[in-house]
Design a protein around this motif. Sequence first.
Motif, PDB file in Angstrom:
ATOM      1  N   LEU A  37       0.841  -1.212   0.000  1.00 18.55           N
ATOM      2  CA  LEU A  37       0.000   0.000   0.000  1.00 18.55           C
ATOM      3  C   LEU A  37       0.869   1.253   0.000  1.00 18.55           C
ATOM      4  N   GLU A  38       2.062   1.170   0.555  1.00 20.17           N
ATOM      5  CA  GLU A  38       3.060   2.251   0.611  1.00 20.17           C
ATOM      6  C   GLU A  38       2.670   3.393   1.543  1.00 20.17           C
ATOM      7  N   ALA A  39       1.397   3.804   1.550  1.00 20.35           N
ATOM      8  CA  ALA A  39       0.955   4.913   2.391  1.00 20.35           C
ATOM      9  C   ALA A  39      -0.384   4.507   3.023  1.00 20.35           C
ATOM     10  N   PRO A  40      -0.776   5.185   4.121  1.00 25.61           N
ATOM     11  CA  PRO A  40      -1.952   4.692   4.852  1.00 25.61           C
ATOM     12  C   PRO A  40      -3.295   5.049   4.226  1.00 25.61           C
ATOM     13  N   ASN A  41      -3.319   5.982   3.305  1.00 30.14           N
ATOM     14  CA  ASN A  41      -4.609   6.359   2.701  1.00 30.14           C
ATOM     15  C   ASN A  41      -4.358   7.064   1.365  1.00 30.14           C
ATOM     16  N   ALA A  42      -5.458   7.339   0.677  1.00 29.85           N
ATOM     17  CA  ALA A  42      -5.344   7.873  -0.690  1.00 29.85           C
ATOM     18  C   ALA A  42      -4.636   9.224  -0.722  1.00 29.85           C
ATOM     19  N   GLU A  43      -4.944  10.051   0.261  1.00 23.05           N
ATOM     20  CA  GLU A  43      -4.361  11.397   0.255  1.00 23.05           C
ATOM     21  C   GLU A  43      -2.839  11.332   0.411  1.00 23.05           C
ATOM     22  N   ARG A  44      -2.380  10.505   1.332  1.00 26.92           N
ATOM     23  CA  ARG A  44      -0.925  10.394   1.550  1.00 26.92           C
ATOM     24  C   ARG A  44      -0.251   9.737   0.343  1.00 26.92           C
ATOM     25  N   LEU A  45      -0.915   8.737  -0.221  1.00 25.83           N
ATOM     26  CA  LEU A  45      -0.306   8.051  -1.361  1.00 25.83           C
ATOM     27  C   LEU A  45      -0.139   9.006  -2.542  1.00 25.83           C
ATOM     28  N   ALA A  46      -1.142   9.873  -2.736  1.00 20.02           N
ATOM     29  CA  ALA A  46      -1.086  10.797  -3.879  1.00 20.02           C
ATOM     30  C   ALA A  46       0.128  11.723  -3.794  1.00 20.02           C
ATOM     31  N   ARG A  47       0.572  12.004  -2.583  1.00 18.98           N
ATOM     32  CA  ARG A  47       1.732  12.887  -2.441  1.00 18.98           C
ATOM     33  C   ARG A  47       3.028  12.244  -2.920  1.00 18.98           C
ATOM     34  N   TRP A  64      -5.053 -21.459   1.546  1.00 23.86           N
ATOM     35  CA  TRP A  64      -4.673 -20.251   0.815  1.00 23.86           C
ATOM     36  C   TRP A  64      -3.493 -19.547   1.484  1.00 23.86           C
ATOM     37  N   PRO A  65      -2.751 -18.758   0.703  1.00 22.58           N
ATOM     38  CA  PRO A  65      -1.603 -18.061   1.289  1.00 22.58           C
ATOM     39  C   PRO A  65      -2.024 -16.928   2.222  1.00 22.58           C
ATOM     40  N   SER A  66      -1.126 -16.593   3.121  1.00 20.26           N
ATOM     41  CA  SER A  66      -1.324 -15.404   3.963  1.00 20.26           C
ATOM     42  C   SER A  66      -1.026 -14.158   3.123  1.00 20.26           C
ATOM     43  N   SER A  67      -1.451 -13.000   3.628  1.00 23.19           N
ATOM     44  CA  SER A  67      -1.209 -11.755   2.886  1.00 23.19           C
ATOM     45  C   SER A  67      -0.567 -10.715   3.796  1.00 23.19           C
ATOM     46  N   THR A  68       0.292  -9.919   3.187  1.00 23.80           N
ATOM     47  CA  THR A  68       0.967  -8.858   3.941  1.00 23.80           C
ATOM     48  C   THR A  68       0.964  -7.573   3.107  1.00 23.80           C
ATOM     49  N   THR A  69       1.335  -6.490   3.777  1.00 19.67           N
ATOM     50  CA  THR A  69       1.519  -5.240   3.037  1.00 19.67           C
ATOM     51  C   THR A  69       2.745  -4.531   3.583  1.00 19.67           C
ATOM     52  N   GLN A  70       3.141  -3.482   2.891  1.00 17.60           N
ATOM     53  CA  GLN A  70       4.260  -2.670   3.338  1.00 17.60           C
ATOM     54  C   GLN A  70       3.895  -1.194   3.251  1.00 17.60           C
ATOM     55  N   PHE A  71       4.323  -0.443   4.262  1.00 12.38           N
ATOM     56  CA  PHE A  71       4.208   1.013   4.220  1.00 12.38           C
ATOM     57  C   PHE A  71       5.614   1.608   4.192  1.00 12.38           C
ATOM     58  N   VAL A  72       5.795   2.641   3.393  1.00  9.84           N
ATOM     59  CA  VAL A  72       7.032   3.413   3.464  1.00  9.84           C
ATOM     60  C   VAL A  72       6.777   4.490   4.520  1.00  9.84           C
ATOM     61  N   VAL A  73       7.519   4.434   5.601  1.00  6.31           N
ATOM     62  CA  VAL A  73       7.220   5.299   6.747  1.00  6.31           C
ATOM     63  C   VAL A  73       8.028   6.585   6.673  1.00  6.31           C
ATOM     64  N   GLY A  74       7.319   7.703   6.664  1.00  5.89           N
ATOM     65  CA  GLY A  74       8.002   8.986   6.743  1.00  5.89           C
ATOM     66  C   GLY A  74       8.188   9.675   5.405  1.00  5.89           C
ATOM     67  N   ALA A  75       7.662   9.111   4.341  1.00  7.05           N
ATOM     68  CA  ALA A  75       7.826   9.753   3.029  1.00  7.05           C
ATOM     69  C   ALA A  75       6.717  10.764   2.762  1.00  7.05           C
ATOM     70  N   THR A  86      -4.162   3.112  12.119  1.00  5.55           N
ATOM     71  CA  THR A  86      -5.604   2.988  11.863  1.00  5.55           C
ATOM     72  C   THR A  86      -5.825   2.096  10.642  1.00  5.55           C
ATOM     73  N   THR A  87      -5.029   2.315   9.606  1.00  9.30           N
ATOM     74  CA  THR A  87      -5.149   1.468   8.413  1.00  9.30           C
ATOM     75  C   THR A  87      -4.709   0.039   8.723  1.00  9.30           C
ATOM     76  N   THR A  88      -3.655  -0.103   9.500  1.00 14.44           N
ATOM     77  CA  THR A  88      -3.184  -1.450   9.874  1.00 14.44           C
ATOM     78  C   THR A  88      -4.277  -2.207  10.623  1.00 14.44           C
ATOM     79  N   GLU A  89      -4.922  -1.535  11.564  1.00 12.55           N
ATOM     80  CA  GLU A  89      -5.996  -2.190  12.333  1.00 12.55           C
ATOM     81  C   GLU A  89      -7.130  -2.618  11.392  1.00 12.55           C
ATOM     82  N   PHE A  90      -7.496  -1.727  10.481  1.00  7.63           N
ATOM     83  CA  PHE A  90      -8.537  -2.051   9.505  1.00  7.63           C
ATOM     84  C   PHE A  90      -8.154  -3.293   8.697  1.00  7.63           C
ATOM     85  N   LEU A  91      -6.888  -3.333   8.267  1.00  2.00           N
ATOM     86  CA  LEU A  91      -6.452  -4.454   7.421  1.00  2.00           C
ATOM     87  C   LEU A  91      -6.456  -5.775   8.192  1.00  2.00           C
TER      88      LEU A  91
END
Length: 380
Positions: A165-175, A204-215, A225-230
Amino acid sequence: MDALEKLKLLGPPTCFEPAEEVVGSRRPPPCRSDDDLSGCVHSAVMPGGKHIALLKTLLTSACERDCAYCAFRQGRDFRRATFTPDELARLFMRLHRKDIAEGIFLSSGVAGGGPHTQDRLIATAELLRHRYDFQGYIHLKVMPGAEQEQVLAAMRLADRVSVNLEAPNAERLARVAPHKVFAEELLQRLRWIEEIRRKMPGRWPSSTTQFVVGAADESDVELLTTTEFLHRQVGLARAYFSGFAPVPDTPLEDRPPTPPLREHRLYQSSFLLRDYEFTVEELPFDASGNLPLGSDPKLAWAQQHLAHAPVEVNTADRRELLRVPGVGPKGVERLLRERRRGRLRDLSHLRKLGIVARRAAPFILLDGHRPAHQLSLWPT
Ligand code: SF4
């Protein structure tokens, strides 16, 4: 360029893409030094605790996207390389037969569109499974924009799949990634993965994601908040937090790197959400929505809530016990079993159960007594 030379270009950058369970560390364990393959083969901890030698590589470092933090963004001048699926599958099997690599993590830049790139990742895994009969561990990346049938195909081949996902939400990702679409291109793939697991019987396989923190100037509360949702909504096994590190000749080259301690606090907090029944509202964020770097979030919570209301170890329920510092999910299970045999009266008893007694002591009662009081009343 031969396949080994390509691997030396395409393997090491995946160090910045955490992929498997890593206990208490921000990066995969140190690369297994294997002559010139240092940086490509890692000692990785699998779900279940087994360590394996994991080959981590990109299929290609060519990319048509322009994520601001990324070394592979289009137009950046450096030596790129691309494996064909056949070339990579053959190279992996060569390393596997020599006992150099037991499993593979396969990611990629986006070249020719997400679906086309996904096809090539799938083709590599298919060759491994069907032509070479490889039964070991495969972690496949799901590309932005991959199609639903491709997600299913990847899940049929892999032991783990991941969507960055790289970022926690659409607004942060767009930056930071102007050409990635948070909900439609990325999050939707994690929803499909969970839908397939729920609706179709099978292993079935497990799933993971990654966030780039601080970009993207995101706060910890946004990330968690996004992690808890996921974890709750799409069955995510693990969120990885990869601290931003500036890359020369990118738009963020002058931004300072993210302190490793921030990653560490995020991991600690994500485990509290996943394994300790905490909610994101209970985490000790400061006024700016970030976790204090100087304190362990579970300890900070306990100091606020348990210091004056200690937990009676002999009667507390599972959830209450999980909140005590030094007590983990396995320790709680052992403690609950042990309670059936008799009352727990001293710290040495807890130690035998694998509980970090000195951390727990300020926040518990043992048979009605604070451990420290017992010690001062009955000096040894
Ligand atoms: S899509 Fe992936 S590889 Fe391409 S620039 Fe973005 S982060 Fe880098």
